[in-house]
Design an enzyme around this catalytic site. Structure first.
Site, short mmCIF file in Angstrom:
data_model
loop_
_atom_site.label_atom_id
_atom_site.label_comp_id
_atom_site.label_asym_id
_atom_site.label_seq_id
_atom_site.Cartn_x
_atom_site.Cartn_y
_atom_site.Cartn_z
N GLY A 120 14.20 82.87 -0.64
CA GLY A 120 15.11 82.77 0.50
C GLY A 120 14.32 82.70 1.79
CG HIS A 156 13.73 100.57 5.25
ND1 HIS A 156 14.84 100.79 4.48
CD2 HIS A 156 13.71 99.23 5.48
CE1 HIS A 156 15.49 99.66 4.27
NE2 HIS A 156 14.81 98.69 4.88
CD GLU A 216 14.97 103.63 2.78
OE1 GLU A 216 15.48 103.39 3.91
OE2 GLU A 216 14.42 102.77 2.09
CB ILE A 276 12.01 87.37 3.40
CG1 ILE A 276 12.87 87.91 4.54
CG2 ILE A 276 10.72 88.18 3.27
CD1 ILE A 276 13.34 89.34 4.34
CB SER A 336 18.93 81.65 -8.62
OG SER A 336 18.65 81.06 -7.35
NE ARG A 390 18.72 96.37 1.10
CZ ARG A 390 18.19 95.80 2.17
NH1 ARG A 390 16.87 95.71 2.29
NH2 ARG A 390 18.97 95.30 3.12
#
Length: 323
Positions: free
Chosen positions: A151, A283, A263, A153, A173, A234
């Site tokens: 994507g 993060h 977190e 990033i 995908s 994630r």
């Protein structure tokens, strides 16, 4: 309007240029991390609107039932699993979301990759303790970066990697692989090959039902003992306990992480912080000034437009019927 902004951990929001957009509103900021529903209900009781910082605050049906005054949730970035959108609609709470930016997360991922491969943090700490050249890292040129998820990033990381003379291949995908091929990139022959033959595997997937716990212990144990697992997306993409078990088994050899299942991590004895082959950051992927100005500029503008009766794009337009 009474505006509440929770989870401003580092007290950054008031220092933004965008904060001026809330002039005339009563604004309450909280700078700690709280997940107790009773405490949140008390803090949010008088709020006409909440401004949520990414996914730090969980909003569910039980909490919303205790907030009859709440009219709007203005989300920085995109709505994700932390917010029960269906419950918001049932309770007549409108939700608006803002833009995201891939730049800061991609830059942070690259910084982690370089630091982990060259073992810079250990070298800096040792030097401050009076030691010299305590270890030896590895260069990036000539090694292979496997990117799962092509994507915004993932595609940016691929460009960085090519500039550093790394071999790049992509998994994901069918649509993701097709985009990578159209950009002239190699596609890994299989998921198994991605893990087994990459020197670095970077996870760049969105967290949705289909990707939750998608990466298994079996995937990780295929990695080389010298390989690095990089995750700035994630933590829940990996099945619980799998990465720690795989690291303890020696495959992969190391990990660089910016995301965690719970977190913030405030315990210095947390297993991730004590592990000798794990590099952690708190993060920070989206936490930089330009991103914050974008996120909060959107959130505050949407809030003002909503209460002024101007048109806004709602995450679930059906809420207008409920209201």
């Amino acid at each position: 309007m009474n505006i509440v902004i929770p989870d401003d951990y580092a007290s950054l929001v008031k220092g933004l240029d965008a904060f001026a957009l809330l002039e005339g509103h009563q604004v309450t900021l909280y700078h700690d991390a709280v997940d107790d529903r009773d405490v949140l209900a008390e803090r949010f009781a008088e709020a006409d609107a909440l401004v949520l910082i990414r996914e730090r605050t969980r909003i569910d049906d039980a909490l919303l039932a205790r907030l009859p005054r709440l009219k709007l949730i203005s989300q920085t970035g995109k709505v994700a699993a932390h917010l029960d959108l269906e419950a918001c609609t049932r309770h007549g709470v409108a939700v608006v979301e803002g833009r995201g930016s891939p730049i800061a997360p991609a830059e942070l991922a690259w910084a982690l990759l370089i630091n982990a491969r060259r073992r810079l943090v250990d070298a800096v700490v040792a030097m401050r303790q009076g030691q010299w050249q305590v270890d030896m890292g590895e260069r990036l040129a000539g090694s292979r970066l496997g990117i799962w998820g092509y994507g915004k990033i993932g595609s940016r990381l691929a460009r960085y990697a090519r500039a550093f003379e790394m071999d790049v291949w992509i998994w994901g995908s069918e649509a993701s692989r097709a985009r990578a091929e159209a950009d002239g990139l190699e596609v890994a022959p299989s998921r198994e090959a991605l893990f087994a033959e990459s020197d670095v595997v970077s996870l760049n997937l969105r967290l949705v039902a289909a990707t939750r716990h998608l990466v298994t212990f079996e995937d990780l144990e295929r990695m080389k003992p010298s390989a690095l697992l990089l995750n700035v997306s994630r933590a829940e993409l990996i099945e619980p306990g799998a990465l720690l078990a795989a690291l303890d088994a020696g495959r992969p050899g190391s990990a660089a992480l910016d995301v965690f299942e719970r977190e913030p991590i405030l315990d210095p004895d947390h297993p991730w912080l004590r592990h000798p082959r794990v590099l952690c950051t708190p993060h920070l992927g989206y936490v930089e000034r330009q991103s914050y100005e974008l996120y909060f500029g959107d959130a505050f503008t949407h809030l003002n437009d909503f209460f002024a009766g101007r048109e806004v794009v709602l995450a679930d337009p059906r809420v207008m019927i409920a209201r």
